[in-house]
Scaffold this motif. Structure first.
Motif, PDB file in Angstrom:
ATOM      1  N   LYS A  88      25.330 -23.680 -12.950  1.00  0.00           N
ATOM      2  CA  LYS A  88      26.362 -22.807 -12.751  1.00  0.00           C
ATOM      3  C   LYS A  88      26.424 -22.287 -11.393  1.00  0.00           C
ATOM      4  CE  LYS A  88      29.353 -22.073 -15.503  1.00  0.00           C
ATOM      5  NZ  LYS A  88      30.329 -22.935 -15.881  1.00  0.00           N
ATOM      6  N   CYS A  89      25.562 -22.133 -10.604  1.00  0.00           N
ATOM      7  CA  CYS A  89      25.432 -21.600  -9.172  1.00  0.00           C
ATOM      8  C   CYS A  89      24.131 -21.999  -8.524  1.00  0.00           C
ATOM      9  CB  CYS A  89      25.401 -20.016  -9.225  1.00  0.00           C
ATOM     10  SG  CYS A  89      25.281 -19.396  -7.559  1.00  0.00           S
ATOM     11  N   GLU A  90      24.686 -22.898  -7.714  1.00  0.00           N
ATOM     12  CA  GLU A  90      23.674 -23.857  -6.789  1.00  0.00           C
ATOM     13  C   GLU A  90      22.348 -22.682  -6.318  1.00  0.00           C
ATOM     14  OE1 GLU A  90      21.728 -27.100  -5.323  1.00  0.00           O
ATOM     15  OE2 GLU A  90      23.779 -26.987  -6.682  1.00  0.00           O
ATOM     16  N   ALA A  91      22.642 -21.204  -5.988  1.00  0.00           N
ATOM     17  CA  ALA A  91      21.904 -20.494  -5.363  1.00  0.00           C
ATOM     18  C   ALA A  91      20.802 -19.925  -6.315  1.00  0.00           C
ATOM     19  CB  ALA A  91      22.793 -19.330  -4.607  1.00  0.00           C
ATOM     20  N   LEU A  92      20.927 -19.998  -7.610  1.00  0.00           N
ATOM     21  CA  LEU A  92      19.982 -19.663  -8.546  1.00  0.00           C
ATOM     22  C   LEU A  92      18.868 -20.412  -8.672  1.00  0.00           C
ATOM     23  CD1 LEU A  92      22.408 -17.995 -10.938  1.00  0.00           C
ATOM     24  CD2 LEU A  92      20.995 -16.734  -9.452  1.00  0.00           C
ATOM     25  N   LYS A  93      18.967 -21.918  -8.162  1.00  0.00           N
ATOM     26  CA  LYS A  93      17.857 -22.859  -8.359  1.00  0.00           C
ATOM     27  C   LYS A  93      16.796 -22.421  -7.723  1.00  0.00           C
ATOM     28  CE  LYS A  93      20.465 -27.070  -9.212  1.00  0.00           C
ATOM     29  NZ  LYS A  93      20.799 -28.371  -8.709  1.00  0.00           N
ATOM     30  N   ALA A  94      16.810 -21.632  -6.604  1.00  0.00           N
ATOM     31  CA  ALA A  94      15.602 -21.316  -5.679  1.00  0.00           C
ATOM     32  C   ALA A  94      14.529 -20.679  -6.524  1.00  0.00           C
ATOM     33  CB  ALA A  94      16.360 -20.610  -4.493  1.00  0.00           C
ATOM     34  N   THR A  95      14.998 -19.943  -7.503  1.00  0.00           N
ATOM     35  CA  THR A  95      13.738 -19.109  -8.034  1.00  0.00           C
ATOM     36  C   THR A  95      13.551 -19.641  -9.709  1.00  0.00           C
ATOM     37  OG1 THR A  95      15.235 -17.575  -8.438  1.00  0.00           O
ATOM     38  CG2 THR A  95      13.894 -17.167  -6.373  1.00  0.00           C
ATOM     39  N   PRO A  96      12.730 -20.604  -9.792  1.00  0.00           N
ATOM     40  CA  PRO A  96      12.334 -20.959 -11.136  1.00  0.00           C
ATOM     41  C   PRO A  96      11.540 -19.659 -11.830  1.00  0.00           C
ATOM     42  CG  PRO A  96      11.412 -22.338  -9.869  1.00  0.00           C
ATOM     43  CD  PRO A  96      12.303 -21.405  -8.866  1.00  0.00           C
ATOM     44  N   PRO A  97      11.688 -19.683 -13.023  1.00  0.00           N
ATOM     45  CA  PRO A  97      10.778 -18.376 -13.843  1.00  0.00           C
ATOM     46  C   PRO A  97       9.383 -18.942 -13.784  1.00  0.00           C
ATOM     47  CG  PRO A  97      12.032 -19.801 -15.481  1.00  0.00           C
ATOM     48  CD  PRO A  97      12.361 -20.238 -14.196  1.00  0.00           C
ATOM     49  N   GLN A  98       8.624 -17.664 -13.785  1.00  0.00           N
ATOM     50  CA  GLN A  98       7.125 -18.031 -13.837  1.00  0.00           C
ATOM     51  C   GLN A  98       6.757 -18.481 -15.447  1.00  0.00           C
ATOM     52  OE1 GLN A  98       4.625 -14.976 -12.240  1.00  0.00           O
ATOM     53  NE2 GLN A  98       2.950 -15.748 -13.109  1.00  0.00           N
ATOM     54  N   LEU A  99       5.863 -19.294 -15.586  1.00  0.00           N
ATOM     55  CA  LEU A  99       5.545 -19.650 -16.804  1.00  0.00           C
ATOM     56  C   LEU A  99       4.133 -19.437 -16.942  1.00  0.00           C
ATOM     57  CD1 LEU A  99       7.138 -23.292 -17.021  1.00  0.00           C
ATOM     58  CD2 LEU A  99       8.053 -21.128 -17.788  1.00  0.00           C
ATOM     59  N   PRO A 100       3.425 -19.304 -18.397  1.00  0.00           N
ATOM     60  CA  PRO A 100       4.156 -19.142 -19.503  1.00  0.00           C
ATOM     61  C   PRO A 100       4.907 -18.019 -19.832  1.00  0.00           C
ATOM     62  CG  PRO A 100       1.905 -18.573 -19.827  1.00  0.00           C
ATOM     63  CD  PRO A 100       2.011 -18.917 -18.327  1.00  0.00           C
TER      64      PRO A 100
END
Length: 144
Positions: free
Chosen positions: A132-144
Motif C-alpha cells: 500500500k505504501c512503498e516506503a513501509l517496505k524498508a522495515t520488515p518486522p523482527q521474527l519470531p
C-alpha cells in the motif's frame, strides 16, 4: 488505469486526443515512474493482527477485504467479518507472496513457504502495508 489511479481509488475514462489513447495517463505527465505517496503512506494501512475466529476490529477486516479484492482481483464480500472467504483469500495472498511472507518463518519452524496460514500476523500485515505504501517496505518486522 495507471498506478496513480489505483493508489487514489479512482479511474480515468477512455478517450483519445488526436488518435492517441489517454486511458490511464495524465496529459503532459508520465505516470509510469512517478511514485506519489498514497493516502496510506503516513501510517500503516492495517494496524492490527487479524485472524479467523478472533476479536477483530471490523473496520480493519473491511480494509483487509478491500485490499484482497484489489490485489487478487477477487470479489469477496466486504463485511468486516473474518470468515471462510477472507481466510481463503489471505491464504491465496500469502502464497502469491510466499517468498516475502512465508519463507522467513521457515527457519523458525514453519513447515514450508508453500504452507499458508490464513492469519494476518507480522509478515502478512507488513507486506500488505508495504504494498500500500512503498516506503513501509524498508522495515520488515523482527521474527519470531
Amino acid at each position: 488505469n495507471g498506478p496513480i489511479a489505483g493508489a487514489f481509488g479512482f479511474s480515468f475514462g477512455g478517450g483519445s486526443v488526436l488518435g492517441t489513447s489517454t486511458v490511464g495517463s495524465v496529459l503532459g505527465t508520465s505516470t509510469a515512474s512517478t511514485n506519489l505517496p498514497g493516502p496510506s503512506c503516513s501510517a500503516e494501512y492495517l494496524k492490527s493482527f487479524l485472524h479467523r475466529g478472533g476479536k477483530n476490529d471490523p473496520a480493519e477486516v473491511k480494509k483487509l477485504q478491500e485490499f484482497l479484492n484489489e490485489n487478487l482481483s477477487l470479489k469477496i464480500p466486504v463485511t468486516g467479518f473474518f470468515g471462510p472467504a477472507t481466510f481463503d483469500a489471505v491464504k491465496k495472498f500469502q502464497l502469491k507472496y510466499k517468498d516475502e511472507i512465508l519463507a522467513p518463518w521457515v527457519k523458525f519452524g514453519h513447515p514450508s513457504k508453500e504452507v499458508a496460514t490464513g492469519n494476518v500476523f507480522k509478515m502478512t500485515k507488513w507486506w500488505i502495508n508495504a504494498l500500500k505504501c512503498e516506503a513501509l517496505k524498508a522495515t520488515p518486522p523482527q521474527l519470531p
